[in-house]
Design a protein around this motif. Structure first.
Motif, PDB file in Angstrom:
ATOM      1  N   ALA A 151      -3.343   0.675  -3.932  1.00  0.00           N
ATOM      2  CA  ALA A 151      -3.238  -0.730  -3.551  1.00  0.00           C
ATOM      3  C   ALA A 151      -3.835  -1.583  -4.651  1.00  0.00           C
ATOM      4  N   VAL A 152      -3.207  -2.707  -4.924  1.00  0.00           N
ATOM      5  CA  VAL A 152      -3.720  -3.652  -5.909  1.00  0.00           C
ATOM      6  C   VAL A 152      -4.380  -4.798  -5.152  1.00  0.00           C
ATOM      7  N   GLU A 204       5.593  13.601  -4.321  1.00  0.00           N
ATOM      8  CA  GLU A 204       6.737  12.827  -3.858  1.00  0.00           C
ATOM      9  C   GLU A 204       6.356  11.370  -3.627  1.00  0.00           C
ATOM     10  N   GLN A 205       5.144  11.147  -3.124  1.00  0.00           N
ATOM     11  CA  GLN A 205       4.691   9.793  -2.814  1.00  0.00           C
ATOM     12  C   GLN A 205       4.092   9.076  -4.029  1.00  0.00           C
ATOM     13  N   PHE A 206       3.432   9.845  -4.907  1.00  0.00           N
ATOM     14  CA  PHE A 206       2.595   9.225  -5.931  1.00  0.00           C
ATOM     15  C   PHE A 206       3.031   9.517  -7.365  1.00  0.00           C
ATOM     16  N   ASN A 207       4.196  10.096  -7.553  1.00  0.00           N
ATOM     17  CA  ASN A 207       4.591  10.502  -8.893  1.00  0.00           C
ATOM     18  C   ASN A 207       4.551   9.343  -9.892  1.00  0.00           C
ATOM     19  N   VAL A 253       0.842  -1.195   0.000  1.00  0.00           N
ATOM     20  CA  VAL A 253       0.000   0.000   0.000  1.00  0.00           C
ATOM     21  C   VAL A 253       0.878   1.245   0.000  1.00  0.00           C
ATOM     22  N   VAL A 254       0.590   2.171  -0.907  1.00  0.00           N
ATOM     23  CA  VAL A 254       1.218   3.494  -0.898  1.00  0.00           C
ATOM     24  C   VAL A 254       0.197   4.467  -0.328  1.00  0.00           C
ATOM     25  N   LEU A 255       0.617   5.261   0.646  1.00  0.00           N
ATOM     26  CA  LEU A 255      -0.322   6.097   1.398  1.00  0.00           C
ATOM     27  C   LEU A 255       0.161   7.540   1.477  1.00  0.00           C
ATOM     28  N   GLY A 261      -7.401   5.162  -4.505  1.00  0.00           N
ATOM     29  CA  GLY A 261      -8.549   5.608  -3.727  1.00  0.00           C
ATOM     30  C   GLY A 261      -8.225   6.925  -3.064  1.00  0.00           C
ATOM     31  N   THR A 262      -9.215   7.772  -2.901  1.00  0.00           N
ATOM     32  CA  THR A 262      -9.006   9.042  -2.215  1.00  0.00           C
ATOM     33  C   THR A 262     -10.254   9.378  -1.412  1.00  0.00           C
ATOM     34  N   ALA A 263     -10.066  10.101  -0.321  1.00  0.00           N
ATOM     35  CA  ALA A 263     -11.187  10.458   0.538  1.00  0.00           C
ATOM     36  C   ALA A 263     -10.894  11.774   1.237  1.00  0.00           C
TER      37      ALA A 263
END
Length: 255
Positions: A28-29, A244-247, A3-5, A115-117
């Motif tokens: 997440a897959v 930085e986290q999701f590039n 999981v990348v958060l 996913g986003t919230a």
């Protein structure tokens, strides 16, 4: 499951008060045969997940619930994610349930494996959406525009390509429909966008029939991410930290 958060607290500044919200992104897959972690998910959530027949629905459920829990955990300082759950209302809307912290709600979105919230005070409604930019969906997105909206998009062209502007419009309408709890069942005119302009690194939109709300939309690589909030509220996100986290996720090599 890897999981990348990313989570961030949002400061909601109004003329007479300051409130807080929180936003999260999860990548997440969800592989076939995967099950939910009982240390993170409530037993009811685990049972519902197991009852789902299609893998895409399982993936969307995981992404939506996990992103909601992470945003709520940050905002409400609740480290035990199993104490945070999301139920479903009669119109399909997510309902946040937490131990000892009433008065907050959540808006959820997912696309592909993201996913986003956003979790926010009930006194300050917010809506969220994310969508991949895909020229193959242009006709579908055009079907949700009024003639006036199509003319406005043509006027803005040159700043971004047509598919981007269509996706901005789509996510803006999706996000406000979550606040209104109508979905796209409402007529095209009800959700009509009054203006789209590019300013301060994002697209800013207002509505013909809901002048009390405004949208901020960001291009994140191959995706458009939108939050709708009360128009007189000032808020911002640290997009460089998110990148930085999701590039690599926002710019997948296969697209």
């Amino acid at each position: 499951m890897h999981v990348v958060l990313y989570t961030e607290q949002l400061i909601l500044t109004r003329e007479d008060t300051v409130m807080k919200a929180a936003v999260s992104f999860v990548h997440a897959v969800c592989h076939a045969g995967a099950s939910l972690d009982p240390e993170i998910f409530h037993s009811d959530e685990c049972s519902y997940f197991e009852s789902l027949l299609f893998q895409r629905r399982k993936s969307n459920f995981l992404l939506g619930r996990l992103s909601a829990k992470q945003a709520a955990s940050l905002l409400l300082s609740e480290s035990n994610l199993s104490n945070i759950s999301v139920e479903t209302g009669v119109f399909g809307q997510p309902l946040l349930r937490t131990t000892g912290a009433p008065g907050y709600q959540v808006s959820i979105a997912h696309c592909d494996d993201i996913g986003t919230a956003v979790v926010f005070p009930e006194a300050h409604p917010m809506g969220i959406d994310i969508e991949r930019i895909s020229p193959n969906r242009n006709k579908t997105m055009e079907s949700q525009l009024t003639m006036e909206e199509r003319e406005r998009i043509v006027a803005v062209r040159g700043v971004e390509e047509y598919s981007v502007l269509l996706t901005v419009s789509w996510t803006v309408k999706e996000a406000i429909s979550k606040i209104l709890r109508t979905g796209f069942a409402a007529s095209l005119q009800v959700l009509e966008i009054n203006e789209i302009r590019f300013k301060s690194g994002c697209f800013q939109s207002t509505f013909s029939h809901f002048p009390q709300y405004a949208a901020q939309s960001y291009r994140l690589g191959n995706y458009i991410f939108t939050i709708v909030a009360p128009r007189k509220t000032e808020w911002s996100m640290n997009m460089s930290r998110l990148y930085e986290q999701f590039n690599s996720i926002f710019h997948p090599s296969c697209l």
